[in-house]
Design a protein around this motif. Structure first.
Motif, PDB file in Angstrom:
ATOM      1  N   GLN A  31       0.822  -1.196   0.000  1.00  0.00           N
ATOM      2  CA  GLN A  31       0.000   0.000   0.000  1.00  0.00           C
ATOM      3  C   GLN A  31       0.866   1.260   0.000  1.00  0.00           C
ATOM      4  OE1 GLN A  31      -2.953   0.049  -0.665  1.00  0.00           O
ATOM      5  NE2 GLN A  31      -3.487   2.190  -0.316  1.00  0.00           N
ATOM      6  N   ARG A  35       0.833   4.137  -2.768  1.00  0.00           N
ATOM      7  CA  ARG A  35       0.611   5.533  -2.406  1.00  0.00           C
ATOM      8  C   ARG A  35       1.768   6.391  -2.914  1.00  0.00           C
ATOM      9  NH1 ARG A  35      -0.044   6.683   3.840  1.00  0.00           N
ATOM     10  NH2 ARG A  35      -1.894   5.425   3.589  1.00  0.00           N
TER      11      ARG A  35
ATOM     12  N   ARG B  43      -6.942  -1.163   1.022  1.00  0.00           N
ATOM     13  CA  ARG B  43      -7.935  -0.087   1.120  1.00  0.00           C
ATOM     14  C   ARG B  43      -8.211   0.270   2.580  1.00  0.00           C
ATOM     15  NH1 ARG B  43     -12.353  -2.062  -3.452  1.00  0.00           N
ATOM     16  NH2 ARG B  43     -10.797  -2.502  -5.046  1.00  0.00           N
ATOM     17  N   VAL B  44      -8.254  -0.750   3.398  1.00  0.00           N
ATOM     18  CA  VAL B  44      -8.490  -0.494   4.826  1.00  0.00           C
ATOM     19  C   VAL B  44      -7.320   0.271   5.430  1.00  0.00           C
ATOM     20  CG1 VAL B  44      -8.739  -1.606   7.072  1.00  0.00           C
ATOM     21  CG2 VAL B  44      -9.990  -2.490   5.099  1.00  0.00           C
ATOM     22  N   ALA B  46      -5.378   2.355   4.092  1.00  0.00           N
ATOM     23  CA  ALA B  46      -5.378   3.767   3.705  1.00  0.00           C
ATOM     24  C   ALA B  46      -6.321   4.599   4.564  1.00  0.00           C
ATOM     25  CB  ALA B  46      -5.753   3.888   2.232  1.00  0.00           C
ATOM     26  N   ARG B  47      -7.281   3.923   5.189  1.00  0.00           N
ATOM     27  CA  ARG B  47      -8.278   4.655   5.994  1.00  0.00           C
ATOM     28  C   ARG B  47      -8.303   4.137   7.429  1.00  0.00           C
ATOM     29  NH1 ARG B  47     -10.157   2.945   1.225  1.00  0.00           N
ATOM     30  NH2 ARG B  47     -10.912   4.464  -0.306  1.00  0.00           N
ATOM     31  N   TRP B  48      -7.219   3.577   7.884  1.00  0.00           N
ATOM     32  CA  TRP B  48      -7.240   2.872   9.156  1.00  0.00           C
ATOM     33  C   TRP B  48      -7.642   3.761  10.325  1.00  0.00           C
ATOM     34  CZ3 TRP B  48      -8.157  -1.594  10.873  1.00  0.00           C
ATOM     35  CH2 TRP B  48      -7.820  -1.958  12.175  1.00  0.00           C
ATOM     36  N   ARG B  50      -9.852   6.062  10.502  1.00  0.00           N
ATOM     37  CA  ARG B  50     -11.306   6.130  10.608  1.00  0.00           C
ATOM     38  C   ARG B  50     -11.917   4.743  10.799  1.00  0.00           C
ATOM     39  NH1 ARG B  50     -12.782   9.266   5.346  1.00  0.00           N
ATOM     40  NH2 ARG B  50     -10.698   8.605   4.803  1.00  0.00           N
ATOM     41  N   VAL B  51     -11.349   3.761  10.080  1.00  0.00           N
ATOM     42  CA  VAL B  51     -11.907   2.408  10.146  1.00  0.00           C
ATOM     43  C   VAL B  51     -11.832   1.859  11.562  1.00  0.00           C
ATOM     44  CG1 VAL B  51     -11.587   0.017   9.395  1.00  0.00           C
ATOM     45  CG2 VAL B  51     -11.374   1.888   7.748  1.00  0.00           C
ATOM     46  N   SER B  52     -10.703   2.069  12.225  1.00  0.00           N
ATOM     47  CA  SER B  52     -10.527   1.480  13.552  1.00  0.00           C
ATOM     48  C   SER B  52     -11.479   2.074  14.574  1.00  0.00           C
ATOM     49  CB  SER B  52      -9.076   1.665  14.020  1.00  0.00           C
ATOM     50  OG  SER B  52      -8.751   3.052  14.076  1.00  0.00           O
ATOM     51  N   TYR B  60     -17.033  -3.932   8.412  1.00  0.00           N
ATOM     52  CA  TYR B  60     -16.552  -2.985   7.403  1.00  0.00           C
ATOM     53  C   TYR B  60     -15.519  -3.645   6.494  1.00  0.00           C
ATOM     54  CZ  TYR B  60     -14.313   1.076   5.333  1.00  0.00           C
ATOM     55  OH  TYR B  60     -13.789   1.972   4.431  1.00  0.00           O
TER      56      TYR B  60
END
Lengths: 416, 180
Positions: A31, A35, B43-44, B46-48, B50-52, B60
């Motif tokens: 990732q 990025r 994908r997760v 990249a948004r960890w 908020r996801v966590s 999710y």
């Protein structure tokens, strides 16, 4: 009696999943690389757009993941070869054909020092004479489905040239290669010329049952035979025997559109090599013979201070420079069970001269080499995983800004 | 699934096996499964942040994985692969994970149409309700119920599921979208 749903759940619970501890790190690294590439692409695109506005032209963007480790190589600094308008394709030999790593290759722009990690179609593994060569404006490679070609820009879809086992270069027909159909993996079979641009095929030629094809030359098909001869052959014509070699499959040193080189006085040896399981067998030979297709021959004794020439056999034979001025060949150093060796340049043609050691070329047995399109630069692997360039005309030798990390062996191709 | 680990790396360590199992059952292909999990986790990741903080992180992540599966199928046709033997080890391509499916469940699921396969996996492996499955797949509840019934009927005769009782397929979709 269990229900279908219960049985499904039961079977699902029985599925064992083993996950390596490195999996999480791999996910994060992947990732981060994505990025980083996106960020770089955006930056370069913005810079290119700005330059285009200033200069009134469009500049193609190039990614430059200089410190990203993947596929066994990493960037190591600016290019010392500014002004050399060549691009070098590098990929780790031991993972070229793995579905994961094989889809990524490095493209090193020697003029700018820019390094790009590029996606590449799946490649086939195995002991093949040629893995990737340039033909016209395309790269021909051993694709997973068969020999294929792709534009040298590495863009667009690959063109499958045929279901053959491998391919050979053809100096007789520009823009073509020979598809080699070799069902028995030894002798006979057939070859079919095919256009690398549109896949159009010529007439299939059966190879004599006791021979194998090496190259398509303007003088005919170059063969080596079961009886130990190297010969030029055309269908329905008597072969022209160029040389008799006890073990041509192993003692062959090089093949070019102009010459064939082979070794004699060979002794079988083995050595340990870093990154290779088990001993590696090789020949150490006292004499190198170079015969041009007209039958003229030169001999070169193994260089002083070495234990003999190391011929490459029928695999990886293209060590002759474009134009046929030099042959790059390894000689093994004495007294080493590790097969320490050094690369030499053998002068070909009428100019004469003695083999010259290539600077900083001491390393293991198998030293992949590539020549620039004009034959002025030799690219090779040096000690410590470095990639180097050597200019025979001046004796200049430099380290290129890319080096091996996880794999000590590289495949090299100069596509431009 | 228990408490959600705080860091992404801990989460991957704790959940990657169950995600790979889900991906394996959806794809029946070890390479595809690892790709799918890597893509979903990417994908997760990249948004960890908020996801966590979400109420149900696992739900999710599961949604991301199923959506990633659908997206990949839209982009390309699923290549037909030879299924591994029932006792085979399906090593993934870079050696970071391996799946052993001795019961051959993935092979059995592979015989189903894609939507039915997704429904069966989510309903009976992931233990979601019909309503949750419908929401996750973005289809009507009736589609889930009828799809489950047809899938179970089809699977009843599959060799891998031969221990199942003859009448079970008719009770494939109990309830009305409520948790069983």
């Amino acid at each position: 009696m269990t229900t279908v749903e219960q049985r499904i759940a039961e079977l699902a619970r029985g599925i064992e999943v083993h996950v390596d501890a490195a999996f999480a790190a791999a996910v994060q690294a992947r990732q981060r690389r994505r990025r980083w590439r996106r960020l770089t692409a955006m930056t370069v695109a913005a810079a290119a757009a700005g330059a285009a506005v200033v200069a009134g032209v469009l500049v193609p963007g190039v990614s430059n993941p200089s410190q990203v480790r993947i596929g066994g190589f990493e960037g190591a600094g600016p290019s010392p070869l500014a002004g050399v308008h060549e691009r070098l394709v590098v990929w780790p030999a031991t993972s070229c054909c793995d579905a994961a790593a094989g889809n990524s290759i490095w493209v090193l722009d020697l003029a700018t020092g820019r390094r790009s990690l590029r996606a590449f179609p799946p490649m086939n593994g195995g002991d093949l004479p040629y893995t990737m060569i340039r033909v016209g404006s395309r790269l021909v490679f051993t694709g997973a489905a068969g020999p294929s070609s792709i534009p040298e820009s590495l863009t667009g879809r690959p063109l499958l040239l045929g279901q053959a086992t491998w391919f050979l270069p053809s100096s007789a027909a520009p823009g073509q290669v020979l598809l080699v159909h070799d069902p028995t993996a030894s002798w006979g079979g057939s070859v079919t010329p095919v256009s690398v641009t549109d896949g159009r095929r010529g007439r299939t030629i059966p190879v004599p049952s006791d021979a194998a094809a090496l190259e398509d030359t303007t003088s005919g098909l170059l063969l080596y035979t079961r009886s130990g001869t190297l010969e030029l052959w055309r269908p329905a014509a008597a072969p022209l025997v160029l040389a008799r070699v006890p073990d041509p499959a192993s003692a062959l040193a090089a093949v070019s559109p102009h010459d064939v080189a082979y070794a004699t006085g060979c002794r079988s040896r083995s050595a340990t090599q870093p990154g290779v399981n088990g001993p590696v067998g090789y020949y150490a030979c006292s004499m190198l013979h170079v015969t041009d297709l007209a039958g003229r021959s030169q001999q070169f004794a193994a260089p002083a201070g070495t234990a003999g020439w190391v011929p490459v056999g029928v695999l990886d034979p293209p060590g002759v420079s474009p134009g046929g001025r030099y042959l790059a060949l390894t000689a093994v150093l004495p007294g080493s069970s590790a097969g320490a060796s050094r690369l030499y340049l053998v002068p070909l043609g009428r100019g004469g001269g003695r083999p010259v050691a290539v600077p900083s070329s001491a390393r293991g047995l198998y030293n992949q080499t590539a020549w620039s399109a004009d034959g002025s630069w030799l690219f090779y692997q040096g000690a410590g995983g470095t990639l180097r360039a050597y200019r025979p005309a001046t004796g200049v030798s430099v380290t290129l800004p890319i080096r091996a990390t996880t794999s000590p062996y590289a495949e090299l191709t100069v596509p431009y | 699934m228990g408490e959600v680990p705080a860091s992404f790396e801990s989460y991957v360590v704790a959940r990657s096996a169950s995600m790979l199992r889900l991906a394996w059952l959806l794809t029946a292909d070890a390479d595809e499964a690892e790709d799918l999990v890597q893509a979903a986790l990417g994908r997760v990741f990249a948004r960890w942040g908020r996801v966590s903080a979400a109420d149900d992180v696992d739900a999710y992540v599961r949604r991301v994985l199923v959506n990633a599966h659908r997206s990949r199928l839209r982009r390309k046709r699923v290549r037909q692969v030879a299924l591994v033997a029932a006792d085979a080890v399906a090593d993934t391509r870079d050696g970071l994970a391996a799946v052993v499916d001795r019961g051959g469940l993935a092979a059995a699921l592979r015989s189903l149409p894609l939507r039915q396969r997704q429904i069966v996996v989510l309903r009976y492996v992931e233990d979601l309700s019909a309503g949750e499955t419908a929401k996750l797949l973005g289809c009507p509840l009736g589609t889930v119920k009828s799809g489950a019934a047809r899938a179970l009927a089809a699977l009843r005769d599959h060799p891998a599921l031969q221990e199942a009782g003859p009448g079970s397929a008719t009770v494939g979709c109990p309830g009305n979208g409520e948790r069983r």
